[in-house]
Design a protein around this motif. Structure first.
Motif, PDB file in Angstrom:
ATOM      1  N   UNK A  57      92.566 -26.608  -7.420  1.00 38.92           N
ATOM      2  CA  UNK A  57      91.953 -26.054  -8.393  1.00 38.92           C
ATOM      3  C   UNK A  57      90.573 -27.474  -8.284  1.00 38.92           C
ATOM      4  N   UNK A  58      89.782 -27.476  -9.643  1.00 37.49           N
ATOM      5  CA  UNK A  58      88.785 -28.170  -9.944  1.00 37.49           C
ATOM      6  C   UNK A  58      89.183 -29.406 -10.111  1.00 37.49           C
ATOM      7  N   UNK A  59      90.339 -30.038 -11.071  1.00 33.63           N
ATOM      8  CA  UNK A  59      90.839 -30.880 -11.509  1.00 33.63           C
ATOM      9  C   UNK A  59      91.303 -31.312 -10.349  1.00 33.63           C
ATOM     10  N   UNK A  60      92.085 -30.723  -9.414  1.00 32.11           N
ATOM     11  CA  UNK A  60      92.829 -31.398  -8.191  1.00 32.11           C
ATOM     12  C   UNK A  60      91.454 -31.783  -6.857  1.00 32.11           C
TER      13      UNK A  60
ATOM     14  N   UNK B  75      85.991 -26.670  -2.272  1.00 29.64           N
ATOM     15  CA  UNK B  75      87.478 -26.585  -1.631  1.00 29.64           C
ATOM     16  C   UNK B  75      87.354 -24.972  -1.583  1.00 29.64           C
ATOM     17  N   UNK B  76      88.629 -24.002  -0.463  1.00 27.87           N
ATOM     18  CA  UNK B  76      88.172 -22.832  -0.801  1.00 27.87           C
ATOM     19  C   UNK B  76      89.549 -22.404  -0.221  1.00 27.87           C
ATOM     20  N   UNK B  77      89.489 -20.793   0.527  1.00 30.01           N
ATOM     21  CA  UNK B  77      91.012 -20.548   0.266  1.00 30.01           C
ATOM     22  C   UNK B  77      90.623 -18.956   1.518  1.00 30.01           C
TER      23      UNK B  77
ATOM     24  N   UNK C 246      84.616 -23.568  -2.933  1.00 33.74           N
ATOM     25  CA  UNK C 246      83.996 -23.573  -4.226  1.00 33.74           C
ATOM     26  C   UNK C 246      82.918 -25.216  -3.996  1.00 33.74           C
ATOM     27  N   UNK C 247      82.200 -25.095  -4.742  1.00 31.12           N
ATOM     28  CA  UNK C 247      81.191 -26.484  -4.850  1.00 31.12           C
ATOM     29  C   UNK C 247      81.224 -27.038  -5.916  1.00 31.12           C
TER      30      UNK C 247
END
Lengths: 179, 338
Positions: free
Chosen positions: B84-87, B102-104, B117-118
């Motif tokens: 997630x964004x906060x992490x 981050x990605x999945x 996600x950038x």
């Protein structure tokens, strides 16, 4: 291929039917059967008229009078194949049996194969007999293997008490199969 | 391991000097989240994405995967995948970068879903891209590479696009090959099932149908054969009775010297003989019928084959069950609601 064999075996089980009797009605004293053979009463026949026997055994054959009337005496000639059969013994039957012992004589020519039976009714109830019954019991013994025939000759005669000949409409035959 | 960190910070400072023509300053790719993939594949794909991202020349500095891993190890965060964004913002700050990716990668039955996600470390704003990939996992690397170009809003290089086309073709051929193999296997299984059913029905009528899931037909063939068998038994009893009666009468007929008795016995024997013959004919007819039904049952077992398995959604029915609470049997009706 293996499965096809199985199918064939199973199918053939259905094809096999049960055993059936042949239904051969040839009792020599059966009037219908006798008629089919051209024998009509009054007649002289053998009972039984066929037998299967081992070579060392004897065969008992009875000489039967079929539906006779007013018979006082009889002279019966039995022809047989002397090289294949021998006559062991001849016994008197019950038809001519009255209170008195009948006059009963046999003569066997083993060379020519002719057995002659003489029998006379001697009462005491009347002078003649009638009906169907056994006149004599002959014991044959086969001499060799195979079929052999014996027959009642047309020379056989039945007489009434006044010594008049009675016309016979049939003369029986018999067969022995020696094994 | 700590020996790499001074070089990393020097690298970041150096990259700031030439920070004029690139949209992003510093960037790091965190290890992707994955489902249905091994750790090695996941790391390899994350690495491939990072490498391709560098090729886009969209950032002045991109932290390599070794460095990211080293720093995460140092902070004992390597086991936790950021989702997630906060992490992402937190990790970005740790790494000292402006943007974090981050990605999945999720593997479903025959397709993959890849999402990246950038995230801006300062603002937490997200630019997201998603891709679906269907085909062999070998082509997944190309797809991940293309996604890197796509995320940076850059035209994908020709070699990657061509490689994708090749992989797609390869995947298509592979899928066709697998489909052909599956069809061959299905045909083989179907033939085997049909032969099995046929053999079973050859041994015992209806068995093949029962085994193939056609219980109705199984009962039909078995019932028909049993009915024919019953009729055959009854007819055989009649035949047997007539046969034995004849066996009793015929010797008496042959032994009899009385004309009247002979005539009676003969009439009886002829009647019994007719009955025996009629029973035999009937038995033969029944046997043929039984044989024909048997053969039909064998053919049916082969032709109908295995019943297709019912899907759970179509299933419904009744069950007689024992209820331990009530200590009594219960009739239950069930129906699939999906």
């Amino acid at each position: 291929m293996h499965s096809i064999k199985k199918i064939i075996i199973i199918c053939s089980l259905f094809v096999i039917s049960c055993e059936l009797h042949e239904g051969i009605f040839d009792n020599p004293l059966d009037l219908e059967a006798a008629e089919a053979k051209g024998i009509y009463p009054p007649a002289l026949v053998f009972f039984p008229n066929n037998a299967e026997v081992a070579i060392q055994d004897t065969v008992e054959v009875e000489v039967y009078a079929m539906k006779i009337e007013n018979v006082g005496m009889a002279q019966i000639e039995v022809h047989y194949e002397a090289n294949k059969l021998s006559v062991e013994s001849v016994a008197q039957g019950s038809l001519f049996q009255g209170g008195n012992q009948p006059f009963f004589i046999t003569e066997n020519d083993s060379n020519s194969g002719i057995l002659t039976i003489f029998i006379t009714y001697l009462g005491p109830n009347g002078k003649a007999i009638e009906g169907t019954g056994d006149i004599a019991l002959i014991r044959f013994k086969p001499r060799s293997m195979g079929f052999t025939e014996f027959r009642i000759s047309q020379e056989s005669i039945l007489l009434d008490p006044d010594a008049n000949a009675i016309t016979l409409n049939g003369y029986g035959k018999g067969i022995i199969d020696a094994r | 391991m700590k020996s790499l960190l001074p070089f990393f910070y020097l690298f970041l400072i150096f990259s700031n000097i030439n920070a004029q023509d690139k949209p992003y300053n510093t960037m790091a790719v965190l290890v992707f989240e994955s489902e249905g993939l091994g750790e090695l594949d996941r790391d390899s794909l994350t690495n491939k994405f990072t490498v391709e991202l560098k090729k886009t020349q969209s950032a002045r500095a991109i932290v390599s995967q070794e460095v990211v891993k080293e720093i995460m190890d140092e902070r004992r965060l390597s086991d936790e995948v950021c989702t997630n964004e906060s992490c992402a913002m937190e990790r970005g700050k740790l790494l000292g970068v402006d943007h974090v990716i981050i990605g999945s990668i999720i593997k479903s039955q025959n397709w993959f879903s890849i999402e990246v996600e950038l995230i801006s470390v300062d603002t937490g704003s997200v630019d997201s891209r998603k891709s679906f990939y269907t085909g062999d996992p070998i082509g997944l690397g190309v797809e991940v590479g293309l996604l890197a170009w796509n995320l940076m809003n850059k035209i994908s290089p020709k070699h990657l696009v061509e490689e994708k086309a090749d992989k797609e073709l390869e995947a298509k051929l592979l899928a066709e090959q697998r489909a052909a193999e599956a069809a061959r296997e299905a045909r083989r299984r179907l033939r085997k099932a049909k032969l099995g059913a046929m053999l079973r029905s050859t041994v015992f009528p209806g068995w093949g149908q029962f085994k193939s899931g056609r219980k109705g037909w199984g009962w039909f063939w078995l019932g028909t054969e049993l009915a024919i068998g019953g009729a055959a038994y009854m007819t055989f009893t009649e035949y047997d009775k007539a046969y034995n009666e004849f066996e009793e009468i015929y010797p008496n007929y042959n032994a009899s010297t009385d004309h009247e008795e002979i005539a009676v016995l003969k009439a009886r024997a002829i009647k019994v003989l007719d009955e025996e013959s009629a029973a035999n004919d009937q038995l033969l007819m029944i046997a043929y019928a039984g044989g024909a039904v048997w053969v039909a049952n064998i053919i049916h077992a082969y032709v109908s084959g295995q019943i297709p398995e019912q899907s759970a959604a179509n299933k419904s029915g009744f069950h007689l069950v024992y209820n331990p609470e009530l200590k009594s049997p219960q009739l239950r009706f069930y129906i699939a609601l999906d």
